[in-house]
Write an enzyme that holds these catalytic residues in place. Structure first.
Site, PDB file in Angstrom:
ATOM      1  N   HIS A 219       0.861  -1.188   0.000  1.00 24.63           N
ATOM      2  CA  HIS A 219       0.000   0.000   0.000  1.00 24.63           C
ATOM      3  C   HIS A 219       0.894   1.233   0.000  1.00 24.63           C
ATOM      4  O   HIS A 219       1.696   1.436   0.913  1.00 24.63           O
ATOM      5  CB  HIS A 219      -0.945  -0.004   1.197  1.00 24.63           C
ATOM      6  CG  HIS A 219      -2.068  -0.988   1.067  1.00 24.63           C
ATOM      7  ND1 HIS A 219      -2.686  -1.562   2.149  1.00 24.63           N
ATOM      8  CD2 HIS A 219      -2.684  -1.497  -0.028  1.00 24.63           C
ATOM      9  CE1 HIS A 219      -3.637  -2.379   1.722  1.00 24.63           C
ATOM     10  NE2 HIS A 219      -3.652  -2.359   0.407  1.00 24.63           N
ATOM     11  N   GLU A 222       1.817   3.869   2.996  1.00 26.89           N
ATOM     12  CA  GLU A 222       2.252   3.354   4.291  1.00 26.89           C
ATOM     13  C   GLU A 222       3.779   3.363   4.363  1.00 26.89           C
ATOM     14  O   GLU A 222       4.441   2.330   4.402  1.00 26.89           O
ATOM     15  CB  GLU A 222       1.655   1.964   4.513  1.00 26.89           C
ATOM     16  CG  GLU A 222       0.135   2.013   4.564  1.00 26.89           C
ATOM     17  CD  GLU A 222      -0.542   0.654   4.471  1.00 26.89           C
ATOM     18  OE1 GLU A 222       0.162  -0.373   4.552  1.00 26.89           O
ATOM     19  OE2 GLU A 222      -1.784   0.613   4.313  1.00 26.89           O
ATOM     20  N   HIS A 345       2.321  -3.631   7.059  1.00 27.08           N
ATOM     21  CA  HIS A 345       1.434  -2.518   6.736  1.00 27.08           C
ATOM     22  C   HIS A 345       1.430  -1.509   7.892  1.00 27.08           C
ATOM     23  O   HIS A 345       2.108  -1.669   8.886  1.00 27.08           O
ATOM     24  CB  HIS A 345      -0.008  -3.022   6.542  1.00 27.08           C
ATOM     25  CG  HIS A 345      -0.201  -3.928   5.379  1.00 27.08           C
ATOM     26  ND1 HIS A 345      -0.883  -3.552   4.244  1.00 27.08           N
ATOM     27  CD2 HIS A 345       0.188  -5.209   5.166  1.00 27.08           C
ATOM     28  CE1 HIS A 345      -0.898  -4.557   3.396  1.00 27.08           C
ATOM     29  NE2 HIS A 345      -0.262  -5.583   3.929  1.00 27.08           N
ATOM     30  N   GLU A 420       0.147  -4.622  11.193  1.00 27.16           N
ATOM     31  CA  GLU A 420      -0.245  -3.219  11.096  1.00 27.16           C
ATOM     32  C   GLU A 420       0.585  -2.477  12.142  1.00 27.16           C
ATOM     33  O   GLU A 420       0.380  -2.654  13.344  1.00 27.16           O
ATOM     34  CB  GLU A 420      -1.739  -3.032  11.361  1.00 27.16           C
ATOM     35  CG  GLU A 420      -2.661  -3.711  10.356  1.00 27.16           C
ATOM     36  CD  GLU A 420      -2.774  -2.957   9.054  1.00 27.16           C
ATOM     37  OE1 GLU A 420      -2.190  -1.863   8.938  1.00 27.16           O
ATOM     38  OE2 GLU A 420      -3.444  -3.460   8.137  1.00 27.16           O
TER      39      GLU A 420
END
Length: 469
Positions: A219, A222, A345, A420
């Protein structure tokens, strides 16, 4: 991994993106200038032709701005509130949803364009939605961050983790490290949509070792993901800590810092909050590469609308970046004994394992719970940050077509996790994490790797024998 809509409304007047790469929306002044009478025949003058081609080729003189965009944190309590927010997300791209409204008793973060402030205020009152304003001006974060970006052309010897780096700088640093360390092999996968290679490295020379694949930067916005992954690689190469040396000696590492090179570049030059790749689909552009794998492709948590932030693409592995990863992994999972896959992420501080698209528990659920718990405990010991671990669908939200589910189900990689990283779910920084947090965040990731691989080793996932790492 959190979601944000694209700016499709600004693209409606442009020609089809199927015929022109990287179309950039023109400003009002540019459109007005293009409509003025001129003595030049269209493309009859070299200067006029080159000006038009520069605009169409994606030269972004006017990057996206987020002046006075507000960040709201809402508590959803009723089905009526869920329905209203679902309609709002579907009908307007002026609201950037970090996740989806799914059910009562759920927190949700939304970024709201300034011209919708009055509207969202009225909706919150009418539907009696409780919440708070976390941030009043997103652009202020982006402007402050610019001072922490190293310029293009930074020498690899000057690479560090007090700053963020451009794509070319990261790739040059990988080449430089490969030239300095004989045990480090530079890897280059097939080109992206904009003809950029996906660069990675393989660290290790013992074919008997199990492989650990680390996928970063899928992504685009990020930035902490490539930063943390390059930090981990540097530690594996240079640290004299006994626990890190054991990690480097007992595993072969395959690390790709930026698997979405086009999108990552665009976040520096076009739109800081861009998420997808850059493949055009009609008047809209970009596919969420972490919805493009053949793991219940286009199922829950993905969209078939090219204008949406979680657009799954034209088909499973429709995107060149996804295909490059799929083909590489299919060739090397058995050959390099890849038994672990980490996808990195931000944000929300989570350590998650399959599945994301269904509630069924994986066969080794209990082991993955135990391995994940070791990771979050190690993270908290590092700097006090609190992460949560669990299956994706139980921990964050439904998602289909993601890489971790695919490598687990299709390739049989038994230890597969999505991280994350910082900040917490109610973070005001979101994807614009201050550069002073790069090193502590990366140290937390390394601590988690050490603890999780240690527990997986003890459980016999690498050589069939239970042992301490």
């Amino acid at each position: 991994m959190k979601q944000m809509p694209t700016s499709c409304q600004t693209q409606q007047s442009l020609p089809s993106c199927h015929s022109v790469r990287n179309v950039i929306p023109l400003s009002r002044k540019q459109i007005e200038r293009s409509q003025r009478p001129t003595r030049m025949v269209a493309c009859g003058q070299v200067l006029a032709c080159w000006t038009l081609l520069a605009l169409l080729a994606g030269v972004s003189a006017d990057p996206a701005r987020y002046d006075h965009f507000r960040l709201y944190r809402l508590l959803i309590e009723t089905p009526a509130q869920v329905e209203m927010l679902q309609q709002l997300e579907k009908q307007s791209d002026s609201y950037a949803f970090m996740g989806h409204a799914r059910q009562p008793n759920q927190n949700l973060t939304i970024m709201v364009a300034p011209h919708k402030i009055a509207e969202i205020t009225e909706l919150l009152q009418r539907y009696e939605l409780q919440g708070s304003i976390l941030l009043y001006n997103m652009q202020e974060l982006i402007d402050r961050e610019k001072a922490t970006i190293k310029p293009k052309g930074t020498r690899p010897e000057e690479f560090g983790w007090q700053f963020y780096h451009h794509l070319d700088t990261i790739n040059e640093w990988l080449r430089w490290q490969a030239g300095r360390h004989p045990e480090l092999q530079l890897l280059e996968l097939g080109a992206s949509y904009e003809n950029r290679s996906l660069y990675g490295v393989k660290l290790g020379t013992n074919p008997a070792n199990s492989g650990v694949f680390v996928e970063c930067g899928i992504h685009a916005r990020e930035w902490i993901s490539p930063a943390s992954c390059t930090f981990v690689l540097n530690e594996l190469l240079s640290s004299d800590r006994p626990d890190v040396r054991r990690l480097a000696d007992r595993f072969n590492w395959i690390i790709f810092p930026v698997v979405n090179p086009d999108g990552y570049r665009y976040t520096f030059e076009g739109d800081r909050l861009w998420r997808k790749n850059m493949q055009p689909y009609g008047v809209c552009r970009g596919v969420d590469l972490n919805r493009n794998f053949a793991s219940d492709w286009n199922g829950p948590g993905a969209s078939n609308d090219p204008c949406r932030y979680d657009f799954a693409g034209g088909s499973a592995a429709s995107e060149p970046e996804t295909r490059a990863l799929v083909e590489f992994l299919e060739r090397h999972v058995a050959q390099w004994r890849i038994r672990t896959y980490f996808s990195v992420h931000s944000f929300s501080q989570l350590v998650m394992f399959p599945y994301g698209y269904k509630v069924d528990r994986v066969p080794n659920y209990d082991d993955l719970v135990a391995i994940g718990r070791k990771g979050v405990d190690a993270i908290e010991r590092a700097h006090g940050a609190r992460y949560v671990s669990g299956a994706m669908i139980e921990t964050i939200y439904p998602s289909s077509g993601d890489s971790v589910d695919w490598v687990y189900s299709a390739l049989g990689v038994p230890v597969a996790y999505t991280f994350e990283l910082r900040g917490p779910p109610d973070s005001t920084n979101m994807f614009v994490l201050p550069a002073e947090e790069i090193i502590p965040t990366a140290e937390e990731l390394l601590a988690a790797f050490i603890a999780m691989l240690g527990e997986a080793t003890r459980l016999g996932y690498y050589d069939g024998e239970r042992q301490e790492l």
